[in-house]
Design a protein around this motif. Structure first.
Motif, PDB file in Angstrom:
ATOM      1  N   ALA A 173      44.518  44.060 -80.226  1.00  0.00           N
ATOM      2  CA  ALA A 173      43.657  42.344 -80.002  1.00  0.00           C
ATOM      3  C   ALA A 173      43.148  41.887 -79.250  1.00  0.00           C
ATOM      4  CB  ALA A 173      44.930  41.811 -79.973  1.00  0.00           C
ATOM      5  N   VAL A 174      42.999  42.834 -78.132  1.00  0.00           N
ATOM      6  CA  VAL A 174      41.610  41.916 -77.679  1.00  0.00           C
ATOM      7  C   VAL A 174      40.515  42.384 -77.625  1.00  0.00           C
ATOM      8  CG1 VAL A 174      40.358  43.019 -75.243  1.00  0.00           C
ATOM      9  CG2 VAL A 174      43.053  42.342 -75.584  1.00  0.00           C
ATOM     10  N   TYR A 175      39.622  43.779 -78.555  1.00  0.00           N
ATOM     11  CA  TYR A 175      39.388  44.190 -79.182  1.00  0.00           C
ATOM     12  C   TYR A 175      38.740  43.722 -80.629  1.00  0.00           C
ATOM     13  CZ  TYR A 175      38.108  47.354 -76.219  1.00  0.00           C
ATOM     14  OH  TYR A 175      37.383  48.343 -74.913  1.00  0.00           O
ATOM     15  N   LEU A 176      40.263  43.276 -81.105  1.00  0.00           N
ATOM     16  CA  LEU A 176      39.576  42.788 -82.831  1.00  0.00           C
ATOM     17  C   LEU A 176      38.912  40.770 -82.490  1.00  0.00           C
ATOM     18  CD1 LEU A 176      43.144  43.388 -84.796  1.00  0.00           C
ATOM     19  CD2 LEU A 176      41.185  44.750 -84.893  1.00  0.00           C
ATOM     20  N   ALA A 177      39.486  40.046 -81.029  1.00  0.00           N
ATOM     21  CA  ALA A 177      39.072  39.509 -80.318  1.00  0.00           C
ATOM     22  C   ALA A 177      37.348  39.502 -80.336  1.00  0.00           C
ATOM     23  CB  ALA A 177      40.577  38.127 -80.077  1.00  0.00           C
ATOM     24  N   SER A 178      37.157  40.242 -79.558  1.00  0.00           N
ATOM     25  CA  SER A 178      36.117  39.902 -78.532  1.00  0.00           C
ATOM     26  C   SER A 178      35.190  40.262 -80.149  1.00  0.00           C
ATOM     27  CB  SER A 178      36.095  40.917 -77.280  1.00  0.00           C
ATOM     28  OG  SER A 178      36.354  42.532 -78.160  1.00  0.00           O
ATOM     29  N   ALA A 179      35.649  41.092 -81.208  1.00  0.00           N
ATOM     30  CA  ALA A 179      34.687  41.705 -81.757  1.00  0.00           C
ATOM     31  C   ALA A 179      34.440  40.536 -83.043  1.00  0.00           C
ATOM     32  CB  ALA A 179      35.259  42.874 -82.580  1.00  0.00           C
ATOM     33  N   LYS A 200      47.884  34.678 -77.483  1.00  0.00           N
ATOM     34  CA  LYS A 200      46.751  33.922 -78.270  1.00  0.00           C
ATOM     35  C   LYS A 200      46.485  32.928 -76.995  1.00  0.00           C
ATOM     36  CE  LYS A 200      47.776  29.221 -79.679  1.00  0.00           C
ATOM     37  NZ  LYS A 200      46.590  29.057 -81.539  1.00  0.00           N
ATOM     38  N   GLN A 201      46.927  32.810 -76.307  1.00  0.00           N
ATOM     39  CA  GLN A 201      46.674  32.447 -75.445  1.00  0.00           C
ATOM     40  C   GLN A 201      44.972  32.964 -74.577  1.00  0.00           C
ATOM     41  OE1 GLN A 201      48.519  30.947 -71.463  1.00  0.00           O
ATOM     42  NE2 GLN A 201      46.946  30.232 -70.341  1.00  0.00           N
ATOM     43  N   MET A 202      45.280  33.941 -73.886  1.00  0.00           N
ATOM     44  CA  MET A 202      44.076  34.620 -74.071  1.00  0.00           C
ATOM     45  C   MET A 202      42.869  35.501 -74.999  1.00  0.00           C
ATOM     46  SD  MET A 202      43.513  37.506 -71.193  1.00  0.00           S
ATOM     47  CE  MET A 202      45.138  37.994 -70.197  1.00  0.00           C
ATOM     48  N   LEU A 203      43.680  35.264 -75.822  1.00  0.00           N
ATOM     49  CA  LEU A 203      42.497  35.852 -77.074  1.00  0.00           C
ATOM     50  C   LEU A 203      42.030  34.488 -76.977  1.00  0.00           C
ATOM     51  CD1 LEU A 203      44.962  37.561 -80.123  1.00  0.00           C
ATOM     52  CD2 LEU A 203      43.596  38.877 -78.006  1.00  0.00           C
ATOM     53  N   GLU A 204      42.379  33.525 -76.767  1.00  0.00           N
ATOM     54  CA  GLU A 204      41.230  32.181 -77.139  1.00  0.00           C
ATOM     55  C   GLU A 204      40.638  31.848 -76.127  1.00  0.00           C
ATOM     56  OE1 GLU A 204      44.130  29.747 -79.676  1.00  0.00           O
ATOM     57  OE2 GLU A 204      43.948  29.491 -77.755  1.00  0.00           O
ATOM     58  N   ALA A 205      41.069  32.628 -74.713  1.00  0.00           N
ATOM     59  CA  ALA A 205      39.665  32.627 -73.698  1.00  0.00           C
ATOM     60  C   ALA A 205      39.202  33.757 -74.013  1.00  0.00           C
ATOM     61  CB  ALA A 205      40.525  33.149 -72.349  1.00  0.00           C
ATOM     62  N   ILE A 206      39.314  34.904 -74.757  1.00  0.00           N
ATOM     63  CA  ILE A 206      37.991  35.705 -74.858  1.00  0.00           C
ATOM     64  C   ILE A 206      37.118  35.567 -75.529  1.00  0.00           C
ATOM     65  CG2 ILE A 206      37.534  38.013 -75.497  1.00  0.00           C
ATOM     66  CD1 ILE A 206      40.285  38.979 -74.549  1.00  0.00           C
ATOM     67  N   PRO A 262      36.790  32.077 -77.770  1.00  0.00           N
ATOM     68  CA  PRO A 262      37.017  30.515 -78.869  1.00  0.00           C
ATOM     69  C   PRO A 262      36.438  29.859 -79.699  1.00  0.00           C
ATOM     70  CG  PRO A 262      35.269  30.002 -77.031  1.00  0.00           C
ATOM     71  CD  PRO A 262      36.132  31.682 -76.613  1.00  0.00           C
ATOM     72  N   GLU A 263      35.880  31.082 -80.101  1.00  0.00           N
ATOM     73  CA  GLU A 263      35.420  30.721 -81.723  1.00  0.00           C
ATOM     74  C   GLU A 263      36.451  31.191 -82.647  1.00  0.00           C
ATOM     75  OE1 GLU A 263      31.322  32.679 -82.444  1.00  0.00           O
ATOM     76  OE2 GLU A 263      30.263  31.180 -80.929  1.00  0.00           O
ATOM     77  N   ILE A 264      37.227  32.392 -81.776  1.00  0.00           N
ATOM     78  CA  ILE A 264      38.140  32.746 -83.430  1.00  0.00           C
ATOM     79  C   ILE A 264      39.355  31.708 -83.203  1.00  0.00           C
ATOM     80  CG2 ILE A 264      37.648  34.884 -82.841  1.00  0.00           C
ATOM     81  CD1 ILE A 264      39.875  35.496 -81.912  1.00  0.00           C
ATOM     82  N   GLN A 265      40.344  31.984 -84.843  1.00  0.00           N
ATOM     83  CA  GLN A 265      41.445  31.303 -84.766  1.00  0.00           C
ATOM     84  C   GLN A 265      42.796  32.579 -84.867  1.00  0.00           C
ATOM     85  OE1 GLN A 265      42.279  29.283 -88.441  1.00  0.00           O
ATOM     86  NE2 GLN A 265      40.260  27.901 -88.320  1.00  0.00           N
ATOM     87  N   VAL A 266      43.402  32.172 -83.067  1.00  0.00           N
ATOM     88  CA  VAL A 266      44.452  33.224 -83.285  1.00  0.00           C
ATOM     89  C   VAL A 266      46.067  32.504 -83.359  1.00  0.00           C
ATOM     90  CG1 VAL A 266      46.098  34.042 -81.818  1.00  0.00           C
ATOM     91  CG2 VAL A 266      43.027  34.017 -81.351  1.00  0.00           C
ATOM     92  N   ARG A 267      46.814  32.798 -84.370  1.00  0.00           N
ATOM     93  CA  ARG A 267      48.654  32.305 -84.434  1.00  0.00           C
ATOM     94  C   ARG A 267      49.097  33.002 -84.227  1.00  0.00           C
ATOM     95  NH1 ARG A 267      50.877  32.722 -89.860  1.00  0.00           N
ATOM     96  NH2 ARG A 267      49.566  33.108 -90.679  1.00  0.00           N
ATOM     97  N   ALA A 268      49.974  31.793 -83.279  1.00  0.00           N
ATOM     98  CA  ALA A 268      51.853  33.661 -82.634  1.00  0.00           C
ATOM     99  C   ALA A 268      52.007  32.961 -83.996  1.00  0.00           C
ATOM    100  CB  ALA A 268      51.391  32.942 -81.437  1.00  0.00           C
ATOM    101  N   GLN A 269      53.147  34.276 -84.322  1.00  0.00           N
ATOM    102  CA  GLN A 269      54.067  34.502 -84.981  1.00  0.00           C
ATOM    103  C   GLN A 269      55.361  34.323 -84.149  1.00  0.00           C
ATOM    104  OE1 GLN A 269      56.410  33.496 -87.243  1.00  0.00           O
ATOM    105  NE2 GLN A 269      55.238  33.442 -88.761  1.00  0.00           N
ATOM    106  N   VAL A 270      55.851  33.595 -83.653  1.00  0.00           N
ATOM    107  CA  VAL A 270      56.693  34.030 -82.832  1.00  0.00           C
ATOM    108  C   VAL A 270      58.482  34.200 -83.047  1.00  0.00           C
ATOM    109  CG1 VAL A 270      56.291  32.208 -80.887  1.00  0.00           C
ATOM    110  CG2 VAL A 270      57.896  31.251 -82.542  1.00  0.00           C
TER     111      VAL A 270
END
Length: 266
Positions: free
Chosen positions: A47-53, A91-97, A99-107
């Motif tokens: 997820a980190v690499y998908l978000a940063s990419a 989600k909190q971590m990915l949005e910090a990496i 902030p331009e992307i949308q992250v939805r947490a499915q809990v």
């Protein structure tokens, strides 16, 4: 399709410099949706690499809570977030990496109609789970909606990764390789242990395969499985073939198995 703004051109400059990606490829990432099932050892680096990419929308699914023992390898989470739902923590971590992307947490646990809805809406699905029941259910949904599935697993000092691309008529599915009629002893990190960097390596490879699938780059691991032995740091590769009698993906031209004769050390 909106043009990349100045901030995006700078953020993704090292991708854009690659002739194989360029602005067009980066735009495909920005317009894509990835479903990552599991926000643990594999899902964290993936997820980190998908978000940063720059994958524009990431659905991160996990119903478990962060525990202290997770922090040895699950890099999405921190000590301060022990007790928090893993999808929310991720989600909190990915949005910090990014902030331009949308992250939805499915809990909630993904199953039945909820799983089908999430798979149907995704461009690529990453199986970062740790149990056969969820893996089989996720595979069935990917077959149903013809979605590419990037599958990873890791335990102790070993890991494996492959792709089941149901958009291709000759592709196997997870059930071809691991039929649910088999009852293998299910190992997990809680009882067997895992070398922390192994999940990082396999999870990063899952991200690489997912990004390639989104952009249509190179050759995916569809039809091949890679095994890692981290104690010797050697890779082994084998072909994965379709099962003509697979109850999930139907009548196919090849027998579903790993061709051990094709295995090679890389």
């Amino acid at each position: 399709m909106n043009e990349l703004n100045d901030a995006q051109l700078l953020r993704y400059a090292r991708h854009i410099l690659l002739d194989e990606i360029g602005i067009e490829g980066q735009q495909k990432l920005i317009n894509a949706r990835a479903l990552v099932v599991g926000a643990g050892g594999l899902g964290s680096p993936a997820a980190v690499y998908l978000a940063s990419a720059g994958v524009g929308e990431i659905v991160l699914a996990d119903h478990d809570a962060v525990e202290l023992s997770n922090l040895q390898r699950q890099i999405l989470h921190t000590t301060a977030r022990i007790g928090k739902n893993k999808a929310e923590s991720g989600k909190q971590m990915l949005e910090a990496i990014n902030p331009e992307i949308q992250v939805r947490a499915q809990v909630l646990r993904l199953e039945d109609s909820l799983m089908e809805l999430e798979v149907a809406a995704a461009d690529v699905v990453l199986d970062c789970t740790d149990n056969f029941e969820t893996r089989h259910a996720l595979n069935e949904a990917c077959v149903l909606f013809s979605k590419p599935l990037v599958s990873g697993a890791a335990i102790r000092f070993g890991g494996q990764v492959t792709v089941f691309d149901q958009r291709k008529p000759g592709s196997a599915c997870y059930h071809c390789l691991f039929p649910d009629t088999d009852t293998p002893e299910e190992m997990n990190c809680a009882t067997s242990g895992v070398f922390a960097p192994v999940v990082g390596i396999i999870g990063a490879m899952q991200a690489a395969e997912a990004l390639k699938l989104i952009m249509g780059l190179g050759e995916s691991l569809d039809g091949r499985m890679q095994w890692l032995d981290a104690l010797t740091m050697q890779w082994r590769s084998a072909r994965v073939q379709r099962d003509p009698e697979c109850r999930v993906c139907g009548v196919r031209p090849h027998a579903g198995k790993v061709d051990d004769g094709a295995a090679v050390d890389l």
